[in-house]
Design a protein around this motif. Structure first.
Motif, PDB file in Angstrom:
ATOM      1  N   GLN A  23      16.060 -14.733 -39.700  1.00  0.00           N
ATOM      2  CA  GLN A  23      15.620 -15.273 -38.413  1.00  0.00           C
ATOM      3  C   GLN A  23      16.116 -16.704 -38.185  1.00  0.00           C
ATOM      4  O   GLN A  23      16.395 -17.101 -37.051  1.00  0.00           O
ATOM      5  CB  GLN A  23      14.097 -15.186 -38.318  1.00  0.00           C
ATOM      6  CG  GLN A  23      13.616 -13.738 -38.280  1.00  0.00           C
ATOM      7  CD  GLN A  23      12.110 -13.599 -38.300  1.00  0.00           C
ATOM      8  OE1 GLN A  23      11.440 -13.841 -37.294  1.00  0.00           O
ATOM      9  NE2 GLN A  23      11.564 -13.201 -39.442  1.00  0.00           N
ATOM     10  N   ILE A  24      16.241 -17.480 -39.238  1.00  0.00           N
ATOM     11  CA  ILE A  24      16.818 -18.823 -39.092  1.00  0.00           C
ATOM     12  C   ILE A  24      18.305 -18.724 -38.767  1.00  0.00           C
ATOM     13  O   ILE A  24      18.823 -19.483 -37.948  1.00  0.00           O
ATOM     14  CB  ILE A  24      16.572 -19.649 -40.368  1.00  0.00           C
ATOM     15  CG1 ILE A  24      15.091 -20.017 -40.475  1.00  0.00           C
ATOM     16  CG2 ILE A  24      17.425 -20.919 -40.360  1.00  0.00           C
ATOM     17  CD1 ILE A  24      14.723 -20.738 -41.763  1.00  0.00           C
ATOM     18  N   TYR A  25      19.002 -17.769 -39.385  1.00  0.00           N
ATOM     19  CA  TYR A  25      20.403 -17.555 -39.039  1.00  0.00           C
ATOM     20  C   TYR A  25      20.538 -17.191 -37.557  1.00  0.00           C
ATOM     21  O   TYR A  25      21.456 -17.647 -36.873  1.00  0.00           O
ATOM     22  CB  TYR A  25      20.998 -16.440 -39.905  1.00  0.00           C
ATOM     23  CG  TYR A  25      21.492 -16.868 -41.270  1.00  0.00           C
ATOM     24  CD1 TYR A  25      20.798 -17.805 -42.035  1.00  0.00           C
ATOM     25  CD2 TYR A  25      22.644 -16.329 -41.817  1.00  0.00           C
ATOM     26  CE1 TYR A  25      21.234 -18.186 -43.294  1.00  0.00           C
ATOM     27  CE2 TYR A  25      23.097 -16.697 -43.074  1.00  0.00           C
ATOM     28  CZ  TYR A  25      22.379 -17.625 -43.811  1.00  0.00           C
ATOM     29  OH  TYR A  25      22.817 -18.007 -45.057  1.00  0.00           O
ATOM     30  N   LEU A  31      23.047 -17.714 -49.872  1.00  0.00           N
ATOM     31  CA  LEU A  31      22.212 -17.447 -48.701  1.00  0.00           C
ATOM     32  C   LEU A  31      21.380 -18.658 -48.293  1.00  0.00           C
ATOM     33  O   LEU A  31      21.147 -18.888 -47.101  1.00  0.00           O
ATOM     34  CB  LEU A  31      21.291 -16.256 -48.973  1.00  0.00           C
ATOM     35  CG  LEU A  31      21.959 -14.878 -48.958  1.00  0.00           C
ATOM     36  CD1 LEU A  31      20.994 -13.815 -49.472  1.00  0.00           C
ATOM     37  CD2 LEU A  31      22.441 -14.516 -47.558  1.00  0.00           C
ATOM     38  N   LEU A  32      20.928 -19.438 -49.256  1.00  0.00           N
ATOM     39  CA  LEU A  32      20.066 -20.582 -48.958  1.00  0.00           C
ATOM     40  C   LEU A  32      20.850 -21.864 -48.696  1.00  0.00           C
ATOM     41  O   LEU A  32      20.267 -22.854 -48.249  1.00  0.00           O
ATOM     42  CB  LEU A  32      19.086 -20.802 -50.119  1.00  0.00           C
ATOM     43  CG  LEU A  32      18.119 -19.648 -50.401  1.00  0.00           C
ATOM     44  CD1 LEU A  32      17.269 -19.937 -51.633  1.00  0.00           C
ATOM     45  CD2 LEU A  32      17.223 -19.376 -49.197  1.00  0.00           C
ATOM     46  N   ARG A  33      22.154 -21.837 -48.945  1.00  0.00           N
ATOM     47  CA  ARG A  33      23.002 -22.998 -48.680  1.00  0.00           C
ATOM     48  C   ARG A  33      24.234 -22.536 -47.897  1.00  0.00           C
ATOM     49  O   ARG A  33      25.373 -22.609 -48.383  1.00  0.00           O
ATOM     50  CB  ARG A  33      23.409 -23.664 -49.998  1.00  0.00           C
ATOM     51  CG  ARG A  33      22.224 -24.143 -50.839  1.00  0.00           C
ATOM     52  CD  ARG A  33      22.649 -24.521 -52.260  1.00  0.00           C
ATOM     53  NE  ARG A  33      23.568 -25.651 -52.250  1.00  0.00           N
ATOM     54  CZ  ARG A  33      23.190 -26.925 -52.320  1.00  0.00           C
ATOM     55  NH1 ARG A  33      21.900 -27.219 -52.399  1.00  0.00           N
ATOM     56  NH2 ARG A  33      24.065 -27.900 -52.318  1.00  0.00           N
ATOM     57  N   PRO A  34      24.036 -22.042 -46.663  1.00  0.00           N
ATOM     58  CA  PRO A  34      25.142 -21.447 -45.913  1.00  0.00           C
ATOM     59  C   PRO A  34      26.110 -22.495 -45.376  1.00  0.00           C
ATOM     60  O   PRO A  34      25.760 -23.679 -45.249  1.00  0.00           O
ATOM     61  CB  PRO A  34      24.427 -20.731 -44.759  1.00  0.00           C
ATOM     62  CG  PRO A  34      23.201 -21.563 -44.527  1.00  0.00           C
ATOM     63  CD  PRO A  34      22.769 -22.007 -45.899  1.00  0.00           C
ATOM     64  N   PRO A  35      27.341 -22.071 -45.044  1.00  0.00           N
ATOM     65  CA  PRO A  35      28.296 -22.986 -44.414  1.00  0.00           C
ATOM     66  C   PRO A  35      27.853 -23.324 -42.992  1.00  0.00           C
ATOM     67  O   PRO A  35      26.937 -22.681 -42.446  1.00  0.00           O
ATOM     68  CB  PRO A  35      29.600 -22.180 -44.420  1.00  0.00           C
ATOM     69  CG  PRO A  35      29.161 -20.751 -44.471  1.00  0.00           C
ATOM     70  CD  PRO A  35      27.910 -20.737 -45.280  1.00  0.00           C
ATOM     71  N   ALA A  55      28.381 -11.218 -40.835  1.00  0.00           N
ATOM     72  CA  ALA A  55      29.046 -10.623 -41.997  1.00  0.00           C
ATOM     73  C   ALA A  55      28.732 -11.409 -43.274  1.00  0.00           C
ATOM     74  O   ALA A  55      28.532 -10.821 -44.340  1.00  0.00           O
ATOM     75  CB  ALA A  55      30.557 -10.564 -41.765  1.00  0.00           C
ATOM     76  N   TYR A  56      28.691 -12.739 -43.178  1.00  0.00           N
ATOM     77  CA  TYR A  56      28.340 -13.578 -44.322  1.00  0.00           C
ATOM     78  C   TYR A  56      26.926 -13.256 -44.791  1.00  0.00           C
ATOM     79  O   TYR A  56      26.672 -13.078 -45.995  1.00  0.00           O
ATOM     80  CB  TYR A  56      28.456 -15.047 -43.925  1.00  0.00           C
ATOM     81  CG  TYR A  56      28.075 -16.029 -45.012  1.00  0.00           C
ATOM     82  CD1 TYR A  56      29.043 -16.540 -45.872  1.00  0.00           C
ATOM     83  CD2 TYR A  56      26.758 -16.461 -45.172  1.00  0.00           C
ATOM     84  CE1 TYR A  56      28.703 -17.446 -46.871  1.00  0.00           C
ATOM     85  CE2 TYR A  56      26.415 -17.370 -46.167  1.00  0.00           C
ATOM     86  CZ  TYR A  56      27.383 -17.854 -47.009  1.00  0.00           C
ATOM     87  OH  TYR A  56      27.038 -18.749 -47.987  1.00  0.00           O
ATOM     88  N   LEU A  78      15.802 -24.567 -46.565  1.00  0.00           N
ATOM     89  CA  LEU A  78      16.246 -23.445 -47.393  1.00  0.00           C
ATOM     90  C   LEU A  78      17.000 -23.935 -48.632  1.00  0.00           C
ATOM     91  O   LEU A  78      16.877 -23.356 -49.713  1.00  0.00           O
ATOM     92  CB  LEU A  78      17.142 -22.511 -46.576  1.00  0.00           C
ATOM     93  CG  LEU A  78      16.482 -21.720 -45.442  1.00  0.00           C
ATOM     94  CD1 LEU A  78      17.511 -20.835 -44.752  1.00  0.00           C
ATOM     95  CD2 LEU A  78      15.318 -20.894 -45.952  1.00  0.00           C
ATOM     96  N   GLY A  79      17.802 -25.001 -48.479  1.00  0.00           N
ATOM     97  CA  GLY A  79      18.547 -25.531 -49.617  1.00  0.00           C
ATOM     98  C   GLY A  79      17.651 -25.970 -50.754  1.00  0.00           C
ATOM     99  O   GLY A  79      17.990 -25.794 -51.938  1.00  0.00           O
TER     100      GLY A  79
END
Length: 480
Positions: free
Chosen positions: A61-63, A124-128, A134-135, A209-210
């Protein structure tokens, strides 16, 4: 002849519950499980409890909120992902039942699962900066596989620690309690970070998340290692290596299993619809910064009421206790209809939400305690009928149906929000129709599904007396 009748037809009366040993007397493992044994076993649930909600609820949901992923696309992807993962569970369960090592039947797989969880969590917790759907799906596949590898073996290990009806509730109760302590820590972490000035607000966000990964990479290896080193191995029966088709046959003839699956899969669908609660509180009720506080109340309530369900299972039976929890949750969610963010003050909404969340947490804690304890009894019934030890396969089969049900529930929730025109993007303005849609999805739909499951399991055929009969027959067979 029905399964219930088969269990009741006994020439001699069943033994008292106290006469059934708490552990199989085959020369391995302790006869009684001490509190230290229970705590050591439960410690392995702390790490998964710490990451479960962030990885399952908040990350998708954050994504969607931060990276502009549509709810319809997200819901469809999560459904497909869950279904694929559900079928890989069967392979894990089958291999688990056929694997024995010098370190125990289940422990090595739990360690491998914990290591892979940390790998997936890192990404997952440190996304670009611009993570795509897809990521998300790619790394979620690894996380789900790793979590399942650990969970199937961990739950099977718990079922093999004791064959006693009430002791199993103690085992799953301790596991649920420690898991909820981990869950409490994940709810409290954003609050602590905000108080310490490490993040701007206690609302769940990418920076928050990080920090979850930082905590997980310290805590998960420590608690898992202590649990695997200190807890008993349990009594895993010798490998019989029956062909897979015999498991299909045993499942087909196990009526209590199908009743169990029907009840808990309907409940799982209801649970799946509630996976949009972050969107509901953050977007609809506009309580983003309060959400960690509400979830902290939820986690404290689940941890605090876990012993209640172990006690109630002893008083009225596991299946009847589960029905009580269904009623509590279904009634509590109807309180959301009285919360209008446009006319009520934020303080009032927070206060009422605290009460609602308290009762939802009270009812939800029952699932963690009662579901695996009931399934352990179903596994014993299957072993009595077929003479085959299939603990891992049974749990994997349950996870297959449960994950599909949860995926359908979550998919329905996201697709319903899309159909009602709800926009989860930051700063979006939604219509009255969209508001009705999200209220219906979090209040009415899960209640209908969970009550349906409760009606199915109300007269579950394996109660304490009938399980005592099963256990005695298994002990007599083992003695011969």
């Amino acid at each position: 002849m029905s399964d219930a009748a088969e269990l009741v037809l006994e020439v001699t009366p069943p033994p008292a519950v106290a006469d059934v040993p708490a552990h199989r007397r085959d020369g391995t493992g302790p006869v009684q499980l001490s509190r230290a044994d229970l705590v050591a076993y439960g410690l392995a649930a702390f790490g998964p409890g710490l990451l479960l909600n962030p990885m399952t609820l908040y990350v998708p949901q954050i994504y969607a909120k931060e990276f502009g992923i549509s709810l319809a696309a997200l819901g469809s992807a999560l459904v497909v992902l869950r279904i694929v993962n559900a079928f890989t569970d069967q392979v894990i369960g089958y291999v688990s039942d056929r694997t024995r090592t010098r370190w125990g039947a289940r422990k090595p797989a739990i360690a491998i699962g914990a290591a892979l969880v940390l790998v997936a969590a890192f990404f997952l917790l440190r996304p670009p900066p611009m993570a795509s759907l897809a990521y998300l799906v790619g790394w979620k596949i690894l996380y789900d596989f790793a979590y399942t590898l650990g969970d199937i073996n961990y739950t099977s290990w718990g079922a093999e620690l004791s064959s006693n009806y009430d002791t199993r509730s103690r085992i799953t109760g301790m596991r649920g309690l420690i898991s909820q302590i981990g869950n409490l820590c994940n709810d409290a972490l954003p609050i602590i970070l905000a108080w310490a000035g490490l993040v701007a607000t206690s609302a769940y966000s990418i920076p928050v998340l990080g920090y979850f990964f930082v905590v997980a990479v310290i805590v998960i290896p420590l608690t898992t290692a202590i649990s695997l080193a200190r807890a008993p191995q349990g009594t895993a029966p010798p490998i019989e290596r029956p062909p897979f088709w015999t498991f299909v046959r045993s499942v087909r003839g196990n009526r209590p299993l199908w009743l169990y699956l029907a009840a808990f899969c309907l409940g799982g669908m209801g649970l799946g619809t509630l996976q949009i609660m972050f969107t509901f509180y953050d977007g609809y009720l506009r309580l983003g910064s309060w959400y960690p506080y509400l979830m902290t109340v939820f986690a404290i309530t689940m941890a605090g009421t876990t012993p209640l369900w172990s006690w109630m299972a002893r008083r009225i039976g596991k299946h009847r206790a589960y029905v009580v929890s269904v009623v509590i949750v279904s009634l509590a969610t109807q309180g959301y209809w009285f919360l209008d963010p446009d006319t009520l003050t934020q303080e009032f909404i927070v206060s009422v939400s605290m009460v609602i969340v308290f009762f939802i947490g009270m009812g939800a804690s029952a699932v963690m305690v009662l579901s695996p304890a009931i399934l352990a009894d179903v596994v014993d019934y299957g072993r009595l009928r077929t003479r085959e030890q299939r603990t891992g396969s049974y749990y994997a089969f349950y996870m297959l149906t449960s994950k599909i049900a949860t995926a359908i529930g979550a998919g329905m929730a996201f697709l319903l929000l899309s159909a009602f025109g709800y926009d989860a993007s930051a700063g979006a303005v939604n219509t009255g129709t969209a508001a009705f849609g999200i209220l219906f999805t979090v209040a009415v739909l899960p209640a209908i599904l969970k009550i349906g499951g409760g009606l199915i399991i109300w007269n579950f055929p394996i109660d304490r007396r009938r399980h005592a009969i099963i256990e005695r027959r298994l002990l007599q067979r083992a003695a011969r």
